[in-house]
Design a protein around this motif. Sequence first.
Motif, PDB file in Angstrom:
ATOM      1  N   ILE A 184     -14.505  -5.417   6.587  1.00 29.48           N
ATOM      2  CA  ILE A 184     -14.458  -6.457   5.551  1.00 29.48           C
ATOM      3  C   ILE A 184     -15.515  -6.185   4.481  1.00 29.48           C
ATOM      4  CG2 ILE A 184     -14.853  -8.912   5.121  1.00 29.48           C
ATOM      5  CD1 ILE A 184     -13.721  -9.339   8.056  1.00 29.48           C
ATOM      6  N   HIS A 201     -14.893  -5.220  12.654  1.00 29.09           N
ATOM      7  CA  HIS A 201     -14.194  -5.960  11.607  1.00 29.09           C
ATOM      8  C   HIS A 201     -15.149  -6.367  10.483  1.00 29.09           C
ATOM      9  CE1 HIS A 201     -10.660  -7.212  14.436  1.00 29.09           C
ATOM     10  NE2 HIS A 201     -10.540  -5.984  13.977  1.00 29.09           N
ATOM     11  N   LEU A 219      -5.246  -4.488   5.356  1.00 26.32           N
ATOM     12  CA  LEU A 219      -6.328  -4.919   6.244  1.00 26.32           C
ATOM     13  C   LEU A 219      -6.193  -6.396   6.583  1.00 26.32           C
ATOM     14  CD1 LEU A 219      -9.016  -4.509   7.711  1.00 26.32           C
ATOM     15  CD2 LEU A 219     -10.179  -4.853   5.514  1.00 26.32           C
ATOM     16  N   ASN A 220      -5.783  -7.192   5.600  1.00 28.51           N
ATOM     17  CA  ASN A 220      -5.552  -8.622   5.832  1.00 28.51           C
ATOM     18  C   ASN A 220      -4.607  -8.828   7.020  1.00 28.51           C
ATOM     19  OD1 ASN A 220      -5.819 -11.416   4.166  1.00 28.51           O
ATOM     20  ND2 ASN A 220      -3.815 -11.301   5.121  1.00 28.51           N
ATOM     21  N   ILE A 264      -6.176  -2.870   0.950  1.00 25.23           N
ATOM     22  CA  ILE A 264      -6.907  -4.108   1.257  1.00 25.23           C
ATOM     23  C   ILE A 264      -5.947  -5.161   1.799  1.00 25.23           C
ATOM     24  CG2 ILE A 264      -8.434  -5.876   0.335  1.00 25.23           C
ATOM     25  CD1 ILE A 264      -9.645  -3.079   0.204  1.00 25.23           C
ATOM     26  N   ILE A 292      -8.100 -12.153   3.252  1.00 23.35           N
ATOM     27  CA  ILE A 292      -9.205 -11.202   3.340  1.00 23.35           C
ATOM     28  C   ILE A 292     -10.311 -11.533   2.348  1.00 23.35           C
ATOM     29  CG2 ILE A 292      -8.114  -9.592   1.732  1.00 23.35           C
ATOM     30  CD1 ILE A 292     -10.221  -8.679   4.839  1.00 23.35           C
ATOM     31  N   THR A 293      -9.968 -12.099   1.180  1.00 28.21           N
ATOM     32  CA  THR A 293     -11.004 -12.403   0.195  1.00 28.21           C
ATOM     33  C   THR A 293     -11.916 -13.528   0.680  1.00 28.21           C
ATOM     34  OG1 THR A 293      -9.606 -13.961  -1.033  1.00 28.21           O
ATOM     35  CG2 THR A 293      -9.537 -11.652  -1.705  1.00 28.21           C
ATOM     36  N   LEU A 324      -5.974  -7.630  10.515  1.00 27.54           N
ATOM     37  CA  LEU A 324      -6.914  -8.546  11.151  1.00 27.54           C
ATOM     38  C   LEU A 324      -6.195  -9.708  11.841  1.00 27.54           C
ATOM     39  CD1 LEU A 324      -9.764  -8.684   8.481  1.00 27.54           C
ATOM     40  CD2 LEU A 324      -9.759  -7.461  10.662  1.00 27.54           C
TER      41      LEU A 324
END
Length: 368
Positions: free
Chosen positions: A321, A317, A175-176, A172, A298-299, A179
């Motif tokens: 997410i 995306h 992923l942050n 995760i 990301i959160t 992006l």
Amino acid sequence: MDHPQEGKISAGKGMTIMDLREILEEAVRAPSGDNCQPWRFEVTGDTVRIIDLPGRDTSLFNHRQRASLVAHGALLENLAIVASTRGYTIDVTLFPDVSEPELVATVLFRPGAIQANPLHDAVKVRCTNRRRYDGSPLTDVERRAIASACEGYDGRLILTGNDDEKAFLAGIAALNDRLVFENENLHSFLFDHIRWSDDEARQTRDGLDIKTLDLAPPDALAFPLLKRWPLVRFLNSFGISRIVAGNARKLALSSSALGLILIPGAGAADYVNAGRILERIWLEAARIGLSVQLTTGITFLMQKVLEGDTSGLTAPHIELISEARRKIAARFGVTSETIAIMFRIGKSLPPGARSLRIPVAELITIEQ
């Protein structure tokens, strides 16, 4: 602005302007997204109005000013800690006037007994450490200390050093970073806030001093080239964003533990509360010699998409997410709670540099 150097804010209470400014100078060491410092202060008598500055953080991550609200929460936690060591207590009223949506809080200072606070010294040394950590597990003492930092706050901490769960959350975190290099808004915001020289860092006293990124020598040479979005977009066809993500995953895996802060709702006050919890955890970590880095953009995107706001995001995306949030919820039993903040924690060498702060004199207005 009126910036008197001394004298009473309120003769009845006995607090001096110098006292207040010194307290604020420590409090503004709180973390904020890319060191944006989205605040200013209005002082009347013994009351400080804390004003959000939306123009300071225009990142896509800052949906509904939630990243800034977390920063304000950390600021308030610092205020409470520092004020207590100087003989004051504070009464905080969040969002006291609906007609002033940018008024985050009013803080009333009251005289009290001087109290030693074990976290006070940590306010001065707490900082982001983006280095690789040594991977050693947290001791029971360290784990209990971090967990105790949340006591008395309305939120829940998940702190895991389990290899499988770390690998899951590291994905995760990756992923942050992916992006950031695939979304023009996120990319531009980051690179607009890099301070490329000591002179630039000292001049602006905000943003990210390039030295705080602690880049390896080869990366330090290539990194300035990546500020050009057309080049990054071209390089993405060769997988550059996935390489960046892979490096982020390795950094996350080098941690002793990865953490999530969950809050009961998604309102503005909930996110301020999340910031207070975060700062307590971070200060406790600094006090016992642990390093921390947020991996939390990301959160904010998860909550943005969950609420149906997909502006600024591509369909692929949005799915990534949404899937990341679904997986976290399933893995850790999250039902109605909001996944507010994610971070890594561990042991490492000191960071190469610390971000500077805008002087309080430039942020404060004093009403006579």
